[in-house]
Design a protein around this motif. Sequence first.
Motif, mmCIF file in Angstrom:
data_model
loop_
_atom_site.group_PDB
_atom_site.id
_atom_site.type_symbol
_atom_site.label_atom_id
_atom_site.label_comp_id
_atom_site.label_asym_id
_atom_site.label_seq_id
_atom_site.Cartn_x
_atom_site.Cartn_y
_atom_site.Cartn_z
ATOM 1 N N ALA A 225 -12.288 -34.841 9.202
ATOM 2 C CA ALA A 225 -12.390 -35.380 7.845
ATOM 3 C C ALA A 225 -12.683 -34.239 6.887
ATOM 4 C CB ALA A 225 -13.490 -36.433 7.771
ATOM 5 N N GLY A 226 -11.778 -34.000 5.936
ATOM 6 C CA GLY A 226 -11.935 -32.914 4.980
ATOM 7 C C GLY A 226 -12.227 -33.448 3.593
ATOM 8 N N PHE A 227 -13.371 -33.099 3.025
ATOM 9 C CA PHE A 227 -13.806 -33.619 1.730
ATOM 10 C C PHE A 227 -13.811 -32.527 0.666
ATOM 11 C CE2 PHE A 227 -15.726 -36.398 4.856
ATOM 12 C CZ PHE A 227 -15.533 -37.657 4.312
ATOM 13 N N VAL A 228 -13.310 -32.865 -0.517
ATOM 14 C CA VAL A 228 -13.518 -32.024 -1.688
ATOM 15 C C VAL A 228 -14.846 -32.440 -2.308
ATOM 16 C CG1 VAL A 228 -12.739 -31.446 -4.013
ATOM 17 C CG2 VAL A 228 -11.083 -31.638 -2.143
ATOM 18 N N VAL A 229 -15.787 -31.505 -2.377
ATOM 19 C CA VAL A 229 -17.105 -31.745 -2.959
ATOM 20 C C VAL A 229 -17.194 -30.944 -4.254
ATOM 21 C CG1 VAL A 229 -19.593 -31.698 -2.558
ATOM 22 C CG2 VAL A 229 -18.024 -31.949 -0.625
ATOM 23 N N HIS A 230 -17.568 -31.610 -5.340
ATOM 24 C CA HIS A 230 -17.609 -30.952 -6.648
ATOM 25 C C HIS A 230 -18.973 -31.157 -7.287
ATOM 26 C CE1 HIS A 230 -16.956 -30.893 -11.117
ATOM 27 N NE2 HIS A 230 -16.415 -29.737 -10.775
ATOM 28 N N ASN A 231 -19.472 -30.118 -7.924
ATOM 29 C CA ASN A 231 -20.750 -30.148 -8.633
ATOM 30 C C ASN A 231 -20.505 -30.126 -10.134
ATOM 31 O OD1 ASN A 231 -23.332 -29.794 -9.661
ATOM 32 N ND2 ASN A 231 -23.515 -27.659 -8.977
ATOM 33 N N SER A 232 -20.733 -31.256 -10.813
ATOM 34 C CA SER A 232 -20.514 -31.316 -12.258
ATOM 35 C C SER A 232 -21.810 -31.178 -13.045
ATOM 36 C CB SER A 232 -19.827 -32.632 -12.635
ATOM 37 O OG SER A 232 -20.616 -33.750 -12.259
ATOM 38 N N THR A 233 -22.922 -30.831 -12.377
ATOM 39 C CA THR A 233 -24.172 -30.606 -13.095
ATOM 40 C C THR A 233 -24.183 -29.199 -13.680
ATOM 41 O OG1 THR A 233 -25.470 -29.630 -11.288
ATOM 42 C CG2 THR A 233 -25.302 -32.050 -11.348
ATOM 43 N N GLY A 234 -25.210 -28.896 -14.424
ATOM 44 C CA GLY A 234 -25.392 -27.551 -14.952
ATOM 45 C C GLY A 234 -26.284 -26.695 -14.079
ATOM 46 N N LYS A 235 -26.513 -27.123 -12.838
ATOM 47 C CA LYS A 235 -27.426 -26.422 -11.952
ATOM 48 C C LYS A 235 -26.714 -26.041 -10.654
ATOM 49 C CE LYS A 235 -31.100 -29.485 -13.616
ATOM 50 N NZ LYS A 235 -32.094 -30.527 -13.230
ATOM 51 N N THR A 236 -27.113 -24.921 -10.079
ATOM 52 C CA THR A 236 -26.631 -24.568 -8.754
ATOM 53 C C THR A 236 -27.372 -25.417 -7.732
ATOM 54 O OG1 THR A 236 -26.057 -22.312 -9.385
ATOM 55 C CG2 THR A 236 -26.445 -22.728 -7.037
ATOM 56 N N LEU A 237 -26.617 -26.117 -6.898
ATOM 57 C CA LEU A 237 -27.196 -27.046 -5.937
ATOM 58 C C LEU A 237 -27.059 -26.508 -4.521
ATOM 59 C CD1 LEU A 237 -25.782 -30.469 -7.234
ATOM 60 C CD2 LEU A 237 -27.968 -29.379 -7.807
ATOM 61 N N THR A 238 -28.089 -26.743 -3.729
ATOM 62 C CA THR A 238 -27.969 -26.577 -2.288
ATOM 63 C C THR A 238 -27.527 -27.922 -1.725
ATOM 64 O OG1 THR A 238 -29.687 -24.896 -2.197
ATOM 65 C CG2 THR A 238 -29.162 -26.045 -0.140
ATOM 66 N N PHE A 255 -24.689 -25.590 2.119
ATOM 67 C CA PHE A 255 -24.029 -24.552 1.329
ATOM 68 C C PHE A 255 -24.478 -24.639 -0.120
ATOM 69 C CE2 PHE A 255 -21.385 -28.312 1.539
ATOM 70 C CZ PHE A 255 -20.984 -28.525 0.235
ATOM 71 N N SER A 256 -24.231 -23.566 -0.852
ATOM 72 C CA SER A 256 -24.582 -23.492 -2.267
ATOM 73 C C SER A 256 -23.355 -23.810 -3.104
ATOM 74 C CB SER A 256 -25.110 -22.103 -2.606
ATOM 75 O OG SER A 256 -25.439 -22.017 -3.985
ATOM 76 N N LEU A 257 -23.554 -24.604 -4.163
ATOM 77 C CA LEU A 257 -22.449 -25.005 -5.027
ATOM 78 C C LEU A 257 -22.868 -24.784 -6.476
ATOM 79 C CD1 LEU A 257 -19.649 -26.158 -4.262
ATOM 80 C CD2 LEU A 257 -20.531 -28.423 -4.817
ATOM 81 N N ALA A 258 -22.211 -23.836 -7.131
ATOM 82 C CA ALA A 258 -22.551 -23.483 -8.507
ATOM 83 C C ALA A 258 -22.057 -24.558 -9.469
ATOM 84 C CB ALA A 258 -21.933 -22.129 -8.853
ATOM 85 N N PRO A 259 -22.536 -24.576 -10.704
ATOM 86 C CA PRO A 259 -22.055 -25.558 -11.695
ATOM 87 C C PRO A 259 -20.532 -25.494 -11.854
ATOM 88 C CG PRO A 259 -23.999 -24.438 -12.521
ATOM 89 C CD PRO A 259 -23.608 -23.734 -11.265
ATOM 90 N N GLY A 260 -19.886 -26.648 -11.772
ATOM 91 C CA GLY A 260 -18.437 -26.716 -11.922
ATOM 92 C C GLY A 260 -17.650 -26.307 -10.701
ATOM 93 N N GLN A 261 -18.319 -25.895 -9.622
ATOM 94 C CA GLN A 261 -17.615 -25.403 -8.438
ATOM 95 C C GLN A 261 -17.228 -26.562 -7.524
ATOM 96 O OE1 GLN A 261 -19.895 -22.627 -6.088
ATOM 97 N NE2 GLN A 261 -18.149 -22.007 -4.832
ATOM 98 N N ALA A 262 -16.098 -26.401 -6.818
ATOM 99 C CA ALA A 262 -15.648 -27.355 -5.811
ATOM 100 C C ALA A 262 -15.440 -26.622 -4.495
ATOM 101 C CB ALA A 262 -14.353 -28.035 -6.245
ATOM 102 N N ARG A 263 -15.533 -27.379 -3.413
ATOM 103 C CA ARG A 263 -15.404 -26.766 -2.091
ATOM 104 C C ARG A 263 -14.834 -27.795 -1.124
ATOM 105 N NH1 ARG A 263 -19.970 -23.095 0.912
ATOM 106 N NH2 ARG A 263 -19.124 -23.128 3.031
ATOM 107 N N LEU A 264 -13.992 -27.331 -0.187
ATOM 108 C CA LEU A 264 -13.480 -28.178 0.878
ATOM 109 C C LEU A 264 -14.434 -28.085 2.063
ATOM 110 C CD1 LEU A 264 -11.160 -30.005 1.954
ATOM 111 C CD2 LEU A 264 -10.111 -27.925 2.865
ATOM 112 N N VAL A 265 -14.938 -29.240 2.517
ATOM 113 C CA VAL A 265 -15.915 -29.290 3.606
ATOM 114 C C VAL A 265 -15.360 -30.176 4.712
ATOM 115 C CG1 VAL A 265 -18.279 -29.863 4.253
ATOM 116 C CG2 VAL A 265 -17.795 -29.007 1.951
#
Length: 580
Positions: A225-238, A255-265
């Motif tokens: 299962a491959g998910f696109v995870v996106h962070n739309s906050t203004g904070k870097t999230l763990t 993993f760390s996800l910066a503001p506006g960043q997306a990642r395939l998990v």
Amino acid sequence: MHLFLMRACAAAVALGLVALSSPRHANAGVLETNYLPLWMPMPRFIPGPPQWMPPVPPPSGSGEIYSPSQTATYEMSNIGGYSFPPCEPNPGGLMTKTQWGSAAFRQAGRIVVHTFGSDFDTVLAAYRGSSCGALTLLGVNDNRVLPGMSTSQSLLQFDAAANTQYRLQIGGRNGAEGDIYANVFRLPPGGGLSVFLAQYGGTSFEGRDYVCELGYTHASTCPTAGFVVHNSTGKTLTVTPSASLGGAFFIPAAFSLAPGQARLVNFAYNTAFNRTTLRTVVGYFTFTGRVGTTLVSRAYSRGLVSVKSQTAYGPNVLRAAVANQVRTAYVNEGAFYDVKLSNVGTQAATGCHARSRVSSRLKTYWQLFTPPSTTGTPSVPITIPAGGFRWLRVWVASQTARDGDPLSLGDIIIDCANTAELAFNAANRFDLTTFGSFPLRNVAVTAVSPTNGVLNVPPTGTAKFRVSVRNTGPAVQLRVNGFYEGPFDDPANSRFTVTGICAASAAGACTGPSGSTVLIYSAPQNVTRYFNIFVKAPAVNPGYDPSKRRIFFNVKQDAPSNVASDYVLVGTRGISVRKN
């Protein structure tokens, strides 16, 4: 605006604009285009989650911020070439062909839109405003590189006020066109995590629910299962991934996800998972975002793993009765079916549930239902005692335009862990009609006579099947017809025949001619109309089987010009037939 058409291929759903059927569906092909006689289309598009969606798990501790992704996935029609209207914007001159959608959100929030899964180079732009010459650009994005997923799709986010008109513009670069997957998330003000099931075993999956069918005739492992995870906050999230699916998957590292960043998990199948204990495992893929120890956002995606026997299915002991075999809804909004599921076997049926076929564009969940109105917790596997029954309320929504056909192969599965799947037939199969650009009517079709579910047809003359029809929505033109459904391998001259239909009184007397097999009539709101269907027996008696040989009375609604069919199914009622 050019009249855009879509390819007849598998996809997800249209930005409220609509689309294709599942490739398994009897009506696969282009069903609805997003053309409206305006400079830009204005489809219904209010992502939810729709009210039909089940709740995700409640917070586990005080003070948690509970903000799961609220999402809708739509498949838009192909981009088509045309000359830009003089007032149409083209930010940066990036677009050569465009498609538009309209959105109004019930609540204020942060909106995330992306086109991951589309099969061509896209550009996204968002605007506030409702007239062509008075649009305020909120954001534009061309290529959003996402390793392992895309180098040419688009993603943008913007803040939206409640009950305000917004426009989404999707463009093709350098004349590119193809199938568009517009995936839209409404998150709380300030944003949060959004998740999207983008890949299933490495292939595009377009936001459908994860289902793995282990066992006899199915796979011996579950697809990744491959998910696109996106962070739309203004904070870097763990971000910490987890899964409540009985250990079926290896859990990815935080993993760390910066503001506006997306990642395939990716969640890979755990080969140590117990495949011998027959059961249905239901749970969630969960992504928890924190700053330090402070919880900021959680996002969920549903999953189901069906563990069946590795050597053979259990006995064919499931039987079902469904009252309403066709219901209607907008795309991405749902309807429910009450199913009486019986176990005629000698041992309890365990792990009973409803699910969509993996290839389907339907989303499905179920609840234990106790008539007349009590429902249980969504998506909890059910046990049916030997010789007993349980009622299931099965909720279904479609990501795409769909002309319901309860006699098609069927995209909904009802199953138990230790039995064979329910054998769907003409008496218990059900389906959903969904479109995005016009309102479908909810029509109540009731059998008036016979009341025992069997129409006995004499060797000569005809028998009469009586039904009532009530349109619960605004007045509309409807058409009704009758037809016989029987096995294709029945002997020659053994098919029952509908000889005619007439409008009738409540007492059963025809009030109009009965020589036609199709009637068109104006259906006022909440007014009950009666009809008689006349049936003739065949020369050769095919035998009696209430699950296979039935007469159906169909109710269809006229469709607008942007729909491939002139009319679509909004109600049906069947009855078994027997030659005396």
